[in-house]
Design an enzyme around this catalytic site. Structure first.
Site, PDB file in Angstrom:
ATOM      1  N   SER A   1       0.833  -1.220   0.000  1.00 17.59           N
ATOM      2  CA  SER A   1       0.000   0.000   0.000  1.00 17.59           C
ATOM      3  C   SER A   1       0.862   1.263   0.000  1.00 17.59           C
ATOM      4  O   SER A   1       0.555   2.236  -0.713  1.00 17.59           O
ATOM      5  CB  SER A   1      -0.982   0.014   1.170  1.00 17.59           C
ATOM      6  OG  SER A   1      -0.313  -0.225   2.389  1.00 17.59           O
TER       7      SER A   1
ATOM      8  N   HIS B   1      -1.966  -8.871   1.941  1.00 19.75           N
ATOM      9  CA  HIS B   1      -1.679  -7.606   2.638  1.00 19.75           C
ATOM     10  C   HIS B   1      -2.848  -7.313   3.595  1.00 19.75           C
ATOM     11  O   HIS B   1      -3.178  -8.136   4.430  1.00 19.75           O
ATOM     12  CB  HIS B   1      -1.445  -6.528   1.574  1.00 19.75           C
ATOM     13  CG  HIS B   1      -0.886  -5.225   2.071  1.00 19.75           C
ATOM     14  ND1 HIS B   1      -0.286  -5.072   3.295  1.00 19.75           N
ATOM     15  CD2 HIS B   1      -0.843  -3.983   1.494  1.00 19.75           C
ATOM     16  CE1 HIS B   1       0.104  -3.812   3.456  1.00 19.75           C
ATOM     17  NE2 HIS B   1      -0.233  -3.131   2.377  1.00 19.75           N
TER      18      HIS B   1
ATOM     19  N   HIS C   1       5.558 -12.737   7.547  1.00 21.77           N
ATOM     20  CA  HIS C   1       5.804 -11.347   7.130  1.00 21.77           C
ATOM     21  C   HIS C   1       7.023 -11.304   6.233  1.00 21.77           C
ATOM     22  O   HIS C   1       7.958 -12.086   6.408  1.00 21.77           O
ATOM     23  CB  HIS C   1       6.012 -10.421   8.337  1.00 21.77           C
ATOM     24  CG  HIS C   1       5.786  -8.987   8.013  1.00 21.77           C
ATOM     25  ND1 HIS C   1       6.786  -8.180   7.508  1.00 21.77           N
ATOM     26  CD2 HIS C   1       4.670  -8.228   8.080  1.00 21.77           C
ATOM     27  CE1 HIS C   1       6.281  -6.972   7.293  1.00 21.77           C
ATOM     28  NE2 HIS C   1       5.005  -6.960   7.622  1.00 21.77           N
TER      29      HIS C   1
ATOM     30  N   ARG D   1       2.684  -4.723  16.668  1.00 19.83           N
ATOM     31  CA  ARG D   1       1.298  -4.275  16.510  1.00 19.83           C
ATOM     32  C   ARG D   1       0.341  -5.363  17.011  1.00 19.83           C
ATOM     33  O   ARG D   1      -0.726  -5.089  17.547  1.00 19.83           O
ATOM     34  CB  ARG D   1       1.008  -3.927  15.039  1.00 19.83           C
ATOM     35  CG  ARG D   1       1.907  -2.816  14.496  1.00 19.83           C
ATOM     36  CD  ARG D   1       1.757  -2.636  12.992  1.00 19.83           C
ATOM     37  NE  ARG D   1       2.140  -3.834  12.258  1.00 19.83           N
ATOM     38  CZ  ARG D   1       2.013  -3.993  10.939  1.00 19.83           C
ATOM     39  NH1 ARG D   1       1.515  -3.001  10.211  1.00 19.83           N
ATOM     40  NH2 ARG D   1       2.380  -5.111  10.346  1.00 19.83           N
TER      41      ARG D   1
ATOM     42  N   ASP E   1      -2.537  -8.438  11.510  1.00 21.29           N
ATOM     43  CA  ASP E   1      -3.888  -8.837  11.107  1.00 21.29           C
ATOM     44  C   ASP E   1      -4.439 -10.016  11.908  1.00 21.29           C
ATOM     45  O   ASP E   1      -5.633 -10.290  11.857  1.00 21.29           O
ATOM     46  CB  ASP E   1      -3.899  -9.176   9.615  1.00 21.29           C
ATOM     47  CG  ASP E   1      -3.522  -7.965   8.773  1.00 21.29           C
ATOM     48  OD1 ASP E   1      -4.063  -6.880   9.051  1.00 21.29           O
ATOM     49  OD2 ASP E   1      -2.681  -8.090   7.870  1.00 21.29           O
TER      50      ASP E   1
HETATM   51  N1  CMX Z   1       1.023 -19.619   5.587  1.00 24.04           N
HETATM   52  C1  CMX Z   1       1.479 -20.499   4.674  1.00 24.04           C
HETATM   53  N2  CMX Z   1       2.567 -20.312   3.925  1.00 24.04           N
HETATM   54  C2  CMX Z   1       3.265 -19.178   4.163  1.00 24.04           C
HETATM   55  C3  CMX Z   1       2.879 -18.243   5.123  1.00 24.04           C
HETATM   56  C4  CMX Z   1       1.695 -18.490   5.838  1.00 24.04           C
HETATM   57  N3  CMX Z   1       1.216 -17.627   6.738  1.00 24.04           N
HETATM   58  N4  CMX Z   1       3.769 -17.219   5.102  1.00 24.04           N
HETATM   59  C5  CMX Z   1       4.673 -17.515   4.160  1.00 24.04           C
HETATM   60  N5  CMX Z   1       4.366 -18.699   3.590  1.00 24.04           N
HETATM   61  C6  CMX Z   1       5.035 -19.347   2.465  1.00 24.04           C
HETATM   62  C7  CMX Z   1       4.974 -18.420   1.248  1.00 24.04           C
HETATM   63  O1  CMX Z   1       3.702 -18.511   0.604  1.00 24.04           O
HETATM   64  C8  CMX Z   1       6.128 -18.946   0.438  1.00 24.04           C
HETATM   65  O2  CMX Z   1       5.703 -20.121  -0.206  1.00 24.04           O
HETATM   66  P1  CMX Z   1       6.242 -20.529  -1.670  1.00 24.04           P
HETATM   67  O3  CMX Z   1       7.713 -20.713  -1.508  1.00 24.04           O
HETATM   68  O4  CMX Z   1       5.480 -21.742  -1.997  1.00 24.04           O
HETATM   69  O5  CMX Z   1       5.919 -19.355  -2.561  1.00 24.04           O
HETATM   70  C9  CMX Z   1       7.144 -19.301   1.517  1.00 24.04           C
HETATM   71  O6  CMX Z   1       6.394 -19.505   2.731  1.00 24.04           O
HETATM   72  C10 CMX Z   1       8.197 -18.247   1.764  1.00 24.04           C
HETATM   73  O7  CMX Z   1       7.548 -17.027   2.030  1.00 24.04           O
HETATM   74  P2  CMX Z   1       8.197 -15.912   2.980  1.00 24.04           P
HETATM   75  O8  CMX Z   1       9.452 -15.465   2.334  1.00 24.04           O
HETATM   76  O9  CMX Z   1       8.264 -16.383   4.379  1.00 24.04           O
HETATM   77  O10 CMX Z   1       7.076 -14.782   2.965  1.00 24.04           O
HETATM   78  P3  CMX Z   1       6.798 -13.681   1.829  1.00 24.04           P
HETATM   79  O11 CMX Z   1       7.679 -12.515   2.082  1.00 24.04           O
HETATM   80  O12 CMX Z   1       6.856 -14.291   0.478  1.00 24.04           O
HETATM   81  O13 CMX Z   1       5.289 -13.319   2.126  1.00 24.04           O
HETATM   82  C11 CMX Z   1       3.416 -12.781   3.447  1.00 24.04           C
HETATM   83  C12 CMX Z   1       4.916 -12.562   3.247  1.00 24.04           C
HETATM   84  C13 CMX Z   1       2.936 -11.835   4.548  1.00 24.04           C
HETATM   85  C14 CMX Z   1       2.697 -12.433   2.158  1.00 24.04           C
HETATM   86  C15 CMX Z   1       3.187 -14.247   3.840  1.00 24.04           C
HETATM   87  O14 CMX Z   1       3.791 -14.515   5.084  1.00 24.04           O
HETATM   88  C16 CMX Z   1       1.725 -14.609   3.894  1.00 24.04           C
HETATM   89  O15 CMX Z   1       1.143 -14.968   2.862  1.00 24.04           O
HETATM   90  N6  CMX Z   1       1.070 -14.538   5.106  1.00 24.04           N
HETATM   91  C17 CMX Z   1      -0.347 -14.790   5.214  1.00 24.04           C
HETATM   92  C18 CMX Z   1      -1.142 -13.569   4.767  1.00 24.04           C
HETATM   93  C19 CMX Z   1      -1.000 -12.432   5.755  1.00 24.04           C
HETATM   94  O16 CMX Z   1      -1.167 -12.593   6.956  1.00 24.04           O
HETATM   95  N7  CMX Z   1      -0.719 -11.222   5.239  1.00 24.04           N
HETATM   96  C20 CMX Z   1      -0.687 -10.004   6.062  1.00 24.04           C
HETATM   97  C21 CMX Z   1       0.711  -9.419   6.241  1.00 24.04           C
HETATM   98  C22 CMX Z   1       0.665  -8.127   7.019  1.00 24.04           C
HETATM   99  C23 CMX Z   1       0.008  -7.037   6.219  1.00 24.04           C
HETATM  100  O17 CMX Z   1       0.585  -6.642   5.179  1.00 24.04           O
HETATM  101  O18 CMX Z   1      -1.085  -6.588   6.559  1.00 24.04           O
END
Ligand code: CMX
Length: 435
Positions: free
Chosen positions: A241, A271, A319, A328, A374
């Site tokens: 964002s 996000h 994250h 937070r 979140d």
């Molecule tokens: N559940 C399952 N798998 C997850 C995960 C979760 N909560 N968090 C990361 N992973 C996976 C990723 O999808 C990725 O998988 P692939 O290798 O198959 O693509 C792997 O672990 C490595 O990811 P990462 O480097 O740890 O995390 P990213 O930087 O790629 O992504 C985020 C960060 C937040 C998008 C991810 O942790 C996620 O999808 N979390 C769940 C959604 C969420 O809570 N988002 C809110 C974040 C805060 C905000 O912005 O508001």
């Protein structure tokens, strides 16, 4: 309010000179080399943006102008003793880098109050949408409809010197922050309360007034909104964002269009939409296994594995930058311990906190198995009766506006250029590496 504007201008032009001199001396110094994984992997960790308002540390979490959340809970002016900080104070801090006095905050509250008017065509535009339209879609459309009011867009058409861009952007920023709660509350009341709207109350602070317009008039909910709108505001510049608002703004799209674009990014489930997904995940789990009971840790563990094994993410966990529990999340957990320690949903969220990190670690993919912001916001809202979880990201958006618009204002006073990173093809990369 002239005082804040003059102070921001003085700080801005002084800082622009400081940066110019810094670049003159060190402009060619190399800081980081970019790896192929970074080029393909969403630019993780590549230092290529300047955001002055806040900085995120992987272990420690966010600092707003150098202050952590617990520090700000002590230092920012409050509506009541021992209460939560007023986000108006955070806005002052982000703009000036200085802690505000109570008077500074009162002036901002009054200024927001003066600017709440939203023209009728914005409500008409929202009314034209099917009621089923997702609240975030409505929010983005509402902001875009309000773009007719942009001072910057008008001044640009008239022909404005680039050194003066910041001024109408300052006015747009204050207008937007003042009017967003009105639009958000209208969406809430239209979708969930039969379009029975509540007028703003000029006696209330920005957060309490927002709560009031949504129909939540209790001291505790006011406090919750003050905390919520403070902690969701800013998370340095690389998140979707913030980065989107900055990117779109760099083309000199006005703050309304830039914010609407940023909000479209916030509406993604990886996000800001994750806050709705957390509640949806918990509600689905309860429905499947035990109606309105508190699922056991074993039941939670099984459900977490089912989610992971079906190729979905655990919402509210992980994250891109953080490697510890999000402060937070901790601030909201403290709020829950103070005001709703026996809430069954709080018990569930706490049980997930005990089980999910271990499951994610065993799963072996997520680099950060800990909860983010979140994972905790929904339980607080449900406790006070706001069960419509599709609306939660709009609350996040109202808060995020404070951070991204403060940064946008800094972008323009510093005269940052249009953003244009270089993309490459795999063919070119292979050629460069000789493979
Ligand atoms: N559940 C399952 N798998 C997850 C995960 C979760 N909560 N968090 C990361 N992973 C996976 C990723 O999808 C990725 O998988 P692939 O290798 O198959 O693509 C792997 O672990 C490595 O990811 P990462 O480097 O740890 O995390 P990213 O930087 O790629 O992504 C985020 C960060 C937040 C998008 C991810 O942790 C996620 O999808 N979390 C769940 C959604 C969420 O809570 N988002 C809110 C974040 C805060 C905000 O912005 O508001």
């Amino acid at each position: 309010m002239k005082e804040l504007k003059e102070k921001f201008y003085k700080k801005g032009i002084e800082f622009a000179v400081e940066i110019k001199e810094f670049l003159k001396e060190y402009g060619d110094v190399e800081i980081d080399k970019v790896t192929l994984s970074q080029i393909y992997g969403g630019m993780r960790g590549v230092k290529s943006l300047v955001t002055e308002t806040s900085l995120l540390d992987a272990e420690e979490g966010i600092r707003f102008r150098g202050y952590s959340i617990p520090e700000l809970q002590k230092l920012l002016p409050k509506a009541k003793e021992e209460g939560e900080p007023l986000p108006e104070g955070l806005f002052y801090l982000l703009l000036t880098g200085e802690l505000p006095t109570e008077d500074n905050v009162k002036n901002i509250t009054d200024e927001f109050s003066k600017r709440v008017f939203v023209p009728k065509h914005v409500f008409d535009t929202l009314d034209a949408l099917p009621i089923s339209t997702h609240p975030m879609t409505q929010f983005i459309i509402g902001i875009t409809a309000l773009q007719t009011e942009s001072n910057f867009a008008k001044k640009y058409q008239e022909g404005i010197h680039k050194k003066d861009y910041w001024d109408p952007i300052y006015e747009d920023t204050l207008d937007l922050i003042a009017k967003l709660p009105v639009i958000a509350a209208y969406i809430y009341r239209r979708k969930y309360r039969g379009s029975i709207n509540i007028s703003p109350d000029p006696k209330l602070d920005w957060s309490a007034n927002f709560a009031h317009m949504m129909g939540y008039d209790s001291d505790e909910f006011y406090e919750l909104m003050r905390l919520y709108l403070t902690i969701h505001s800013d998370h340095e510049g690389g998140n979707v964002s913030a980065h989107t608002t900055h990117l779109v703004g760099s083309a000199l799209s006005d703050p309304y269009l830039s914010l609407a674009a940023g909000m479209a990014g916030l509406a993604g489930p990886l996000h800001g939409l994750a806050n709705q997904e957390v509640l949806r995940w918990i509600s689905d789990l309860r429905e499947r296994i035990c109606g309105s009971c508190v699922p056991t840790k074993e039941q939670i563990e099984k459900a977490l594995w089912e989610t992971l094994n079906s190729g979905q993410v655990i919402p509210g966990y992980g994250h891109a930058v953080l490697r510890k529990t999000d402060p937070r999340y901790c601030a909201q957990r403290e709020f829950a311990r103070k005001y709703l320690p026996n809430d069954p949903l709080f018990q569930i969220v706490s049980n997930i906190f005990e089980v999910a990190p271990d499951v994610l670690q065993k799963h072996g993919k997520a680099k950060n198995p800990w909860p983010n912001v979140d994972a905790h916001s929904g339980v607080l809202l449900v406790h006070y009766g706001m069960k419509e979880y599709e609306f939660y990201t709009v609350l996040f958006g109202v808060s995020r506006a404070i951070g991204v618009l403060s940064s946008l204002l800094w972008d323009r006073i510093l005269g940052l250029p249009i953003e244009r990173p270089k993309s490459v093809t795999t063919e070119l990369l292979k050629k460069q590496l000789g493979v």
